[in-house]
Design a protein around this motif. Structure first.
Motif, short mmCIF file in Angstrom:
data_model
loop_
_atom_site.label_atom_id
_atom_site.label_comp_id
_atom_site.label_asym_id
_atom_site.label_seq_id
_atom_site.Cartn_x
_atom_site.Cartn_y
_atom_site.Cartn_z
N LEU A 13 0.97 -1.26 -0.22
CA LEU A 13 0.06 0.07 -0.13
C LEU A 13 0.79 1.03 -0.12
O LEU A 13 0.60 2.17 -0.85
N THR A 14 1.79 1.15 0.75
CA THR A 14 2.72 2.56 1.06
C THR A 14 3.36 2.67 -0.41
O THR A 14 3.40 3.90 -1.15
N LEU A 15 3.86 1.76 -1.15
CA LEU A 15 4.51 1.61 -2.25
C LEU A 15 3.41 2.10 -3.47
O LEU A 15 3.65 3.02 -4.40
N GLU A 16 2.36 1.66 -3.46
CA GLU A 16 1.19 1.96 -4.46
C GLU A 16 0.75 3.64 -4.31
O GLU A 16 0.93 4.17 -5.17
N VAL A 17 0.60 4.02 -3.03
CA VAL A 17 0.45 5.37 -2.92
C VAL A 17 1.59 6.18 -3.39
O VAL A 17 1.44 7.24 -4.19
N TRP A 18 2.80 5.74 -3.41
CA TRP A 18 4.15 6.52 -3.55
C TRP A 18 3.96 6.50 -5.02
O TRP A 18 4.02 7.53 -5.83
N PHE A 19 3.92 5.28 -5.70
CA PHE A 19 3.93 5.24 -7.16
C PHE A 19 2.91 6.06 -7.87
O PHE A 19 3.39 6.87 -8.78
N LEU A 67 11.24 -1.15 13.66
CA LEU A 67 11.21 -2.00 12.45
C LEU A 67 10.64 -1.21 11.35
O LEU A 67 11.16 -1.23 9.88
N ALA A 68 9.76 -0.13 11.42
CA ALA A 68 9.03 0.61 10.43
C ALA A 68 10.24 1.38 9.85
O ALA A 68 10.50 1.35 8.62
N GLY A 69 11.01 2.19 10.68
CA GLY A 69 12.08 2.83 10.29
C GLY A 69 13.15 2.11 9.40
O GLY A 69 13.47 2.64 8.48
N ALA A 70 13.28 1.16 9.97
CA ALA A 70 14.36 0.04 9.22
C ALA A 70 13.71 -0.13 7.59
O ALA A 70 14.45 -0.18 6.74
N ILE A 71 12.45 -0.34 7.45
CA ILE A 71 11.89 -0.69 6.07
C ILE A 71 11.80 0.64 5.38
O ILE A 71 12.27 0.45 4.10
N TYR A 72 11.52 1.86 5.95
CA TYR A 72 11.56 3.06 5.25
C TYR A 72 12.96 3.41 4.68
O TYR A 72 13.11 3.77 3.53
N PHE A 73 13.98 3.25 5.47
CA PHE A 73 15.26 3.43 5.16
C PHE A 73 15.76 2.52 4.19
O PHE A 73 16.46 3.00 3.46
N THR A 74 15.40 1.16 4.30
CA THR A 74 16.03 0.27 3.20
C THR A 74 15.31 0.67 1.70
O THR A 74 16.22 0.64 0.70
N ILE A 75 14.22 1.12 1.97
CA ILE A 75 13.73 1.53 0.36
C ILE A 75 14.08 2.54 -0.07
O ILE A 75 14.48 2.67 -1.09
N ASN A 76 14.41 3.89 0.78
CA ASN A 76 15.18 4.87 0.34
C ASN A 76 16.57 4.65 -0.09
O ASN A 76 17.01 5.31 -0.84
N TYR A 77 17.22 3.60 0.86
CA TYR A 77 18.60 3.37 0.26
C TYR A 77 18.66 2.91 -1.16
O TYR A 77 19.49 3.27 -1.77
N ILE A 78 17.66 1.82 -1.42
CA ILE A 78 17.65 1.34 -2.71
C ILE A 78 17.26 2.19 -3.78
O ILE A 78 17.96 2.38 -4.80
#
Lengths: 230, 282, 238
Positions: A19-25, A198-209
């Protein structure tokens, strides 16, 4: 540390990632389209259109997204004209409202990035293209767009990352994105930090990639800047 | 030497911060109470920025009886208990019901209010027609009647959308009884939920009776009415109470004593009638 | 209810509360920007110092706080600061809880975020200083502190001003997220006003207008400052 709890929490957060990625895209794409229109108005040469474009950018860049989101979701719906219009089935849905609000906001930023990139295209390049007899569209496609794209990329990459972060505000409008699930788990289980970490880690990973992807794109698009002997 | 210096620096900073917020340990001179400040009529903010409401009057009364000075600060419902545990404040008063999950993390005083839960819906909606006007049902005294009432609610809400505030007993009710029947939407604040109810995004709102009554009095709420059972007990528990850290048992005892006195001379009932228009004393 | 009455300054009017909220927003954002400047300068220095460990730490800091949603940072700082202080105080024998006022936590959160971006602004500004000027300063016998005072600081500030102007806007908007901590800044006042009067539309539009006014006026101030700071440059160029 309770590893079972950590694992369950992690997978519940990951389940909210689509959902996060859908809203983003969707909002990034919508924002790009609106931004193209705004930039066109801004450089159109028509004074009223230019003022309108300037006002758009000032409003959406000058106010917090939180208020914009609220006005689009709750404010628009409180107008009977909107509720009775053909747009209501779309605006009724919190997902589309979130996409609309985030899209309108990022359009203000993307418009400035595009405009800056257009200004960076050397005048001579355009003149040379005209001298070769290129039509307006061909010139845009072959000369202006590629040069502007390269100039826009660094700022555009920052904006894309900002938008990933901005999606974390949609919990306000009842969407279950990663952060809102984390906050819910936190409130239900009363574990203060782990869900947030954990949420922070997920956001950070997406942004890093995302950052790395844009960097490699930048490198590929500007071979003439690479390996310059120093 | 170096470590002594560090210790005194840290202690100085600690004492400074403690003085700044008035959060004292052990010797209870000042007690900081956290509430939302946007949850009428329990607690709300007036235009001068002051927090007023049922819980404010009650808090001031109890603090006077307990011989402590009270300071009320505002914080979002989201993170109320983490805030208490992190020491942001010493007491939660925010229409918070006693539940087993919460009892694992914090202690509660005796309940100071036990209002029923209530559903609200548009006057001319089919939910309103099916459920009829609100009527009290006590799940503690009459479980059978409560079962029947909940079944009626389930039948009437089939395929509808229900709005509740996130992480409340009302959200617990929705996930226990309505999850597979209706769409449940969870909101950060009751106000957001009320807006969506007025805007027609949701069909039914569920909250405690005083909050629902306050919503019905607000502008643009002329079309809304209370429908179906007004349930006491079941997932809603025994009532709303002060939330206090487990390590502060002395504070809980102090406030329990003050509450006993306030119940005995009718003060709690007075505030309840004043703010809620009904008697919600447990 | 009448709109004029809601936003009025009389009995029951929210005009004063909203203006006070706007004032609080300016104050907390300004403090945040200042804290961010200190952090940003430290991080920039760590990356320019040539020390690999310090550079890596600075880079990690910037990457971390640019990669986390702002709201998450606000939550971390708000709850984390109290927990950290309380734990620290326990170690030295102070038993009890230490609250961090929401203003301090809010300014800190805005500052921590802003610092990660300001680091880059300062670093770029430093690198924009013509190398010859530094060499000239050394050759006339300036010590490092004097060189910093006379050559580096003025130019870094000048080059950093446009970037800082942008980050000021960002700080102003990030400060709206502090509303979750209960600090009575503009967003929070708009929210409680909306909840207490059940007039959400009026309050959010009012808040929007005030935010816009704040950004437009302060951006203008930054433009003026920028024009003043670059006066000398233009004279040389023209």
């Amino acid at each position: 540390m309770d590893w079972d709890f950590a694992a369950t929490t992690f997978w519940r957060l990951m389940a909210a990632l689509p959902l996060t990625l859908e809203v983003w895209f969707l909002s990034v794409v919508l924002g790009g389209l609106i931004a193209a229109g705004v930039v066109w108005m801004r450089v159109s040469g028509s004074r009223p259109l230019e003022i309108l474009a300037r006002a758009y950018v000032a409003i959406f860049r000058g106010t917090p997204l939180l208020i914009q989101l609220f006005l689009v979701y709750y404010g628009l719906a409180s107008l009977p004209a909107v509720r009775h219009s053909i747009l209501w089935p779309v605006l009724r849905d919190p997902l589309y409202c979130g996409v609309l609000a985030l899209g309108l906001c990022t359009a203000g930023y993307q418009a400035e990035i595009f405009r800056g990139a257009l200004l960076a295209v050397p005048h001579g390049a355009g003149e040379a293209a005209k001298a070769c007899g290129m039509s307006g569209l061909l010139m845009f496609r072959r000369i202006v767009f590629p040069i502007a794209l390269r100039h826009a990329l660094p700022a555009y990459s920052t904006e894309m990352i900002s938008m990933v972060k901005a999606t974390a505000l949609v919990s306000l409008i009842t969407l279950w994105d990663v952060l809102s699930v984390a906050l819910k788990i936190r409130n239900d289980t009363l574990v203060t930090y782990l869900p947030l970490i954990l949420a922070g880690a997920i956001y950070f990973t997406i942004n890093y990639i995302l950052g790395a992807a844009f960097l490699s794109l930048e490198r590929r698009l500007s071979p003439h800047l690479r390996a310059r002997p120093s | 030497m170096g470590s002594r210096l560090w210790k005194s620096v840290a202690l100085g900073a600690a004492v400074g911060a403690a003085l700044a917020t008035g959060a004292y340990a052990k010797e209870w001179k000042t007690v900081v109470i956290g509430m939302e400040g946007g949850y009428p009529p329990w607690n709300q903010t007036d235009s001068s920025g002051k927090i007023v409401g049922f819980e404010v009057d009650l808090a001031n009364d109890l603090c006077k009886r307990a011989g402590v000075e009270c300071k009320i600060i505002a914080q979002d419902w989201d993170g109320m208990i983490p805030g208490l545990k992190a020491g942001k404040f010493d007491v939660i008063m925010d229409g918070m019901s006693i539940t087993d999950e919460r009892k694992k993390e914090i202690d509660f005083s005796k309940p100071y209010a036990a209002p029923p839960a209530a559903f609200m819906a548009a006057k001319d909606s089919d939910v309103a027609k099916k459920l009829g006007a609100g009527k009290p049902v006590n799940a503690i005294k009459d479980p059978k009647a409560a079962d029947a009432a909940i079944k009626a609610v389930q039948a009437a809400l089939k395929g509808k959308t229900v709005g509740v505030q996130v992480s409340t007993t009302h959200a617990n009710f929705a996930s226990k009884y309505l999850k597979d029947i209706a769409t449940v939407k969870e909101y950060k604040t009751t106000d957001d939920r009320d807006l969506d109810l007025k805007n027609g995004r949701i069909d039914v709102g569920l909250d405690d009776y005083p909050t629902v009554a306050a919503t019905l009095e607000s502008p643009d709420a002329k079309d809304l009415v209370i429908v179906g059972p007004e349930i006491i007990g079941d997932v809603f528990g025994v009532g709303e109470a002060m939330g206090i850290r487990k390590s502060d048992a002395d504070l809980t005892a102090k406030f329990n004593k003050a509450l006993d006195a306030a119940f005995a001379d009718g003060s709690v009932k007075k505030y309840s009638l004043q703010w809620f228009k009904i008697d919600t004393t447990p | 209810m009448d709109i004029l009455k809601i936003f009025g300054f009389g009995e029951g009017g929210w005009g004063l509360a909203l203006l006070a909220g706007a004032g609080m927003t300016l104050l907390v954002s300004a403090c945040g920007l200042l804290i961010g400047a200190v952090i940003g300068a430290l991080v920039a220095w760590s990356r320019l110092s040539g020390n690999r460990l310090a550079g890596a730490a600075g880079e990690a800091y910037a990457a971390l706080f640019r990669g986390l949603p702002e709201l998450l940072v606000v939550y971390f700082v708000y709850f984390g600061s109290s927990t950290l202080l309380t734990t620290g105080a326990k170690l030295v024998g102070y038993d009890g809880f230490i609250g961090v006022p929401s203003f301090v936590a809010g300014a800190l959160a805005v500052g921590v975020i802003s610092g990660s971006y300001q680091a880059e602004v300062f670093r770029a500004a430093y690198l924009a200083i013509v190398k010859g000027e530094l060499e000239a300063a050394v050759s006339v016998g300036m010590d490092r502190w004097l060189m910093f005072q006379r050559i580096i600081a003025p130019q870094v500030l000048r080059f950093a001003l446009p970037g800082l102007g942008n980050l000021w806007q960002v700080a102003l908007k990030d400060s709206s997220l502090i509303s979750v901590t209960g600090l009575a800044e503009l967003m929070r006042v708009s929210q409680v006003g909306a909840a207490s009067t059940h007039q959400p539309f009026a309050f959010y539009v009012g808040g929007l207008v005030l935010y816009l006014a704040m950004t437009l006026v302060t951006t203008r101030l930054f433009d003026i400052a920028e024009a003043r700071a670059t006066r000398g440059m233009r004279r040389i160029a023209g």
